[in-house]
Design a protein around this motif. Structure first.
Motif, short mmCIF file in Angstrom:
data_model
loop_
_atom_site.label_atom_id
_atom_site.label_comp_id
_atom_site.label_asym_id
_atom_site.label_seq_id
_atom_site.Cartn_x
_atom_site.Cartn_y
_atom_site.Cartn_z
N GLU A 1 0.83 -1.21 0.00
CA GLU A 1 0.00 0.00 0.00
C GLU A 1 0.86 1.26 0.00
OE1 GLU A 1 -2.56 -3.01 2.40
OE2 GLU A 1 -0.42 -2.55 2.14
N ILE A 2 1.86 1.30 0.87
CA ILE A 2 2.68 2.51 0.98
C ILE A 2 3.63 2.62 -0.20
CG2 ILE A 2 4.27 3.82 2.45
CD1 ILE A 2 1.26 3.46 3.38
N GLN A 3 4.12 1.51 -0.71
CA GLN A 3 4.91 1.56 -1.94
C GLN A 3 4.11 2.21 -3.06
OE1 GLN A 3 6.12 -2.48 -2.73
NE2 GLN A 3 7.23 -2.67 -0.80
N ALA A 4 2.86 1.78 -3.21
CA ALA A 4 2.01 2.34 -4.26
C ALA A 4 1.72 3.82 -4.01
CB ALA A 4 0.71 1.55 -4.35
N HIS A 5 1.47 4.17 -2.76
CA HIS A 5 1.18 5.57 -2.44
C HIS A 5 2.38 6.46 -2.72
CE1 HIS A 5 0.01 8.81 0.69
NE2 HIS A 5 -0.55 9.08 -0.46
N VAL A 6 3.57 6.01 -2.35
CA VAL A 6 4.77 6.80 -2.59
C VAL A 6 5.02 6.96 -4.09
CG1 VAL A 6 7.29 6.72 -2.36
CG2 VAL A 6 5.84 6.40 -0.35
N ARG A 7 4.76 5.91 -4.86
CA ARG A 7 4.91 6.04 -6.32
C ARG A 7 3.95 7.09 -6.85
NH1 ARG A 7 5.41 0.29 -6.15
NH2 ARG A 7 3.20 0.05 -6.70
N TRP A 8 2.71 7.08 -6.33
CA TRP A 8 1.74 8.09 -6.77
C TRP A 8 2.21 9.49 -6.38
CZ3 TRP A 8 -1.26 11.69 -4.19
CH2 TRP A 8 -2.25 12.33 -4.96
N LEU A 9 2.66 9.64 -5.14
CA LEU A 9 3.13 10.95 -4.68
C LEU A 9 4.29 11.46 -5.53
CD1 LEU A 9 3.02 10.42 -0.81
CD2 LEU A 9 1.71 12.14 -2.07
N SER A 10 5.16 10.56 -5.98
CA SER A 10 6.33 10.97 -6.76
C SER A 10 5.93 11.59 -8.10
CB SER A 10 7.26 9.78 -6.99
OG SER A 10 6.70 8.86 -7.92
N ARG A 11 4.72 11.35 -8.55
CA ARG A 11 4.25 11.90 -9.81
C ARG A 11 3.53 13.24 -9.64
NH1 ARG A 11 2.37 6.51 -10.32
NH2 ARG A 11 0.18 7.18 -10.27
N GLN A 12 3.39 13.68 -8.39
CA GLN A 12 2.66 14.92 -8.12
C GLN A 12 3.65 16.06 -7.86
OE1 GLN A 12 -0.39 14.11 -8.82
NE2 GLN A 12 0.18 11.94 -8.66
N PRO A 13 3.21 17.31 -8.03
CA PRO A 13 4.06 18.45 -7.65
C PRO A 13 4.13 18.57 -6.13
CG PRO A 13 1.88 19.21 -8.26
CD PRO A 13 1.90 17.73 -8.55
N ASN A 14 5.02 19.41 -5.65
CA ASN A 14 5.04 19.69 -4.22
C ASN A 14 3.75 20.42 -3.82
OD1 ASN A 14 7.49 18.48 -3.86
ND2 ASN A 14 8.67 20.39 -3.90
N PHE A 15 3.39 20.25 -2.55
CA PHE A 15 2.14 20.81 -2.06
C PHE A 15 2.40 22.05 -1.21
CE2 PHE A 15 1.55 16.06 -1.94
CZ PHE A 15 0.91 15.98 -3.17
N ASP A 16 1.51 23.02 -1.29
CA ASP A 16 1.58 24.19 -0.41
C ASP A 16 1.04 23.88 0.98
OD1 ASP A 16 2.57 26.22 -2.36
OD2 ASP A 16 0.71 25.69 -3.38
N LEU A 17 0.16 22.90 1.05
CA LEU A 17 -0.42 22.47 2.32
C LEU A 17 -0.79 21.00 2.21
CD1 LEU A 17 -1.79 22.96 5.13
CD2 LEU A 17 -3.88 23.53 3.86
N ALA A 18 -0.50 20.26 3.26
CA ALA A 18 -0.94 18.86 3.35
C ALA A 18 -1.61 18.66 4.70
CB ALA A 18 0.25 17.91 3.20
N VAL A 19 -2.74 17.95 4.70
CA VAL A 19 -3.45 17.64 5.94
C VAL A 19 -3.77 16.15 5.94
CG1 VAL A 19 -5.35 18.16 7.49
CG2 VAL A 19 -4.49 19.94 5.95
N CYS A 20 -3.29 15.45 6.96
CA CYS A 20 -3.61 14.03 7.17
C CYS A 20 -4.71 13.97 8.22
CB CYS A 20 -2.38 13.27 7.65
SG CYS A 20 -0.94 13.42 6.54
N VAL A 21 -5.82 13.35 7.87
CA VAL A 21 -7.03 13.42 8.70
C VAL A 21 -7.19 12.09 9.45
CG1 VAL A 21 -9.47 14.01 8.73
CG2 VAL A 21 -8.00 14.90 6.91
N HIS A 22 -7.30 12.18 10.79
CA HIS A 22 -7.32 11.00 11.65
C HIS A 22 -8.37 11.15 12.75
CE1 HIS A 22 -3.52 8.81 10.54
NE2 HIS A 22 -3.28 9.97 9.97
N GLU A 23 -8.51 10.07 13.52
CA GLU A 23 -9.17 10.14 14.82
C GLU A 23 -8.42 9.24 15.80
OE1 GLU A 23 -13.16 8.43 15.00
OE2 GLU A 23 -12.96 7.88 12.90
N ASP A 24 -8.66 9.44 17.10
CA ASP A 24 -7.85 8.81 18.14
C ASP A 24 -8.76 8.25 19.23
OD1 ASP A 24 -6.10 8.11 20.17
OD2 ASP A 24 -4.98 9.98 20.13
N TRP A 25 -8.73 6.93 19.41
CA TRP A 25 -9.60 6.29 20.41
C TRP A 25 -9.16 6.59 21.84
CZ3 TRP A 25 -7.52 2.80 23.84
CH2 TRP A 25 -6.29 2.24 23.51
N GLU A 26 -7.93 7.04 22.04
CA GLU A 26 -7.44 7.34 23.39
C GLU A 26 -7.68 8.79 23.81
OE1 GLU A 26 -3.60 4.67 24.27
OE2 GLU A 26 -3.35 5.95 22.50
#
Length: 254
Positions: free
Chosen positions: A121-146
């Motif tokens: 999964e992460i190999q594929a994601h990194v390959r996809w990211l390598s084809r994109q330009p740099n980002f001005d903003l990145a947000v990783c969206v999560h939740e936390d059970w603790e």
């Protein structure tokens, strides 16, 4: 509190909704890999002219259903308009979502694999990211059970105007903010964590650190507390993202 298995999400049904909503909103859908027999998908929307490039991701932990549903809701409501160039990876662990488990089918926490790239999964994601330009903003969206409240991490390499406080203020209208002076073992203030550790000193990289090293100078990881009702978590995430996107697209936060 102890970890509980989340209610599974049907990745095929969610992907179909994302594809339909994305098509209506002018997105291009790309399948760039697979996880547990389900496709890894990216939605991109490129607006001509100078625009901020914004990347959003979710669903890397399969026991966190609110983040991909929040991104779907924002797509359906037209939030991702001509103000920016958009790059969205809404389900980075669809196999985990199908089971309601944090890890993928092999028991790997994908959000700790961005340095060694051992999982497909992460190999594929990194390959996809390598084809994109740099980002001005990145947000990783999560939740936390603790967590007892909303909180976020900020990685702001160049000391740009912070989006952290506006996101906290927006989320606070829907859920409590974690007041702890230590969150996840890191110093926090008002629900904001600003790590100072050199990425090269970390053995396992989450997505946010990989993005900081390779793709952006400004990124956030936002977290809602899982004990709240699902709709409340979605609303808090939508509000925080909306605050960040408005400021970035207006030029006041980028």
């Amino acid at each position: 509190m102890s970890a509980v298995k989340a209610a599974p999400v049907d990745p095929q049904a969610l992907a179909a909704r994302l594809e339909a909503a994305g098509a209506r909103a002018g997105f291009r859908l790309e399948a760039f890999g697979e996880s547990g027999g389900f496709p890894l998908i990216a939605l991109t929307k490129r607006t001509p002219g100078p625009r901020p490039r914004i990347y959003l991701s979710s669903g890397i932990h399969g026991d966190e259903p609110a983040p991909p549903l929040a991104l779907l809701s924002l797509i359906e409501s037209g939030e991702f308009d001509a103000r920016a160039v958009w790059f969205i990876c809404p389900m980075l662990n669809p196999g985990g979502l199908a089971r309601g488990t944090r890890e993928n089918a092999s028991g790997t926490d994908l959000n700790r694999d961005y340095r060694h790239l051992a999982s497909p999964e992460i190999q594929a994601h990194v390959r996809w990211l390598s084809r994109q330009p740099n980002f001005d903003l990145a947000v990783c969206v999560h939740e936390d059970w603790e967590s007892t409240g909303f909180y976020l991490y900020e990685l702001n390499s160049d000391g740009r105007p912070s989006l952290a406080e506006p996101m906290i203020e927006a989320a606070a209208k829907f859920c409590p903010i974690d007041p702890s002076p230590l969150i996840e073992g890191r110093e926090a203030r008002g629900g904001i964590i600003r790590p100072t550790l050199d990425p090269l000193e970390r053995e396992k990289w989450p997505e946010s650190i990989y993005l900081q090293v390779h793709h952006t100078r400004l990124s956030y990881t936002i977290e809602t507390p899982s004990f709240l009702p699902l709709e409340t978590r979605i609303a808090a995430l939508r509000a925080a993202l909306g605050a960040a996107l408005t400021r970035t697209c207006s030029g006041s936060g980028a």
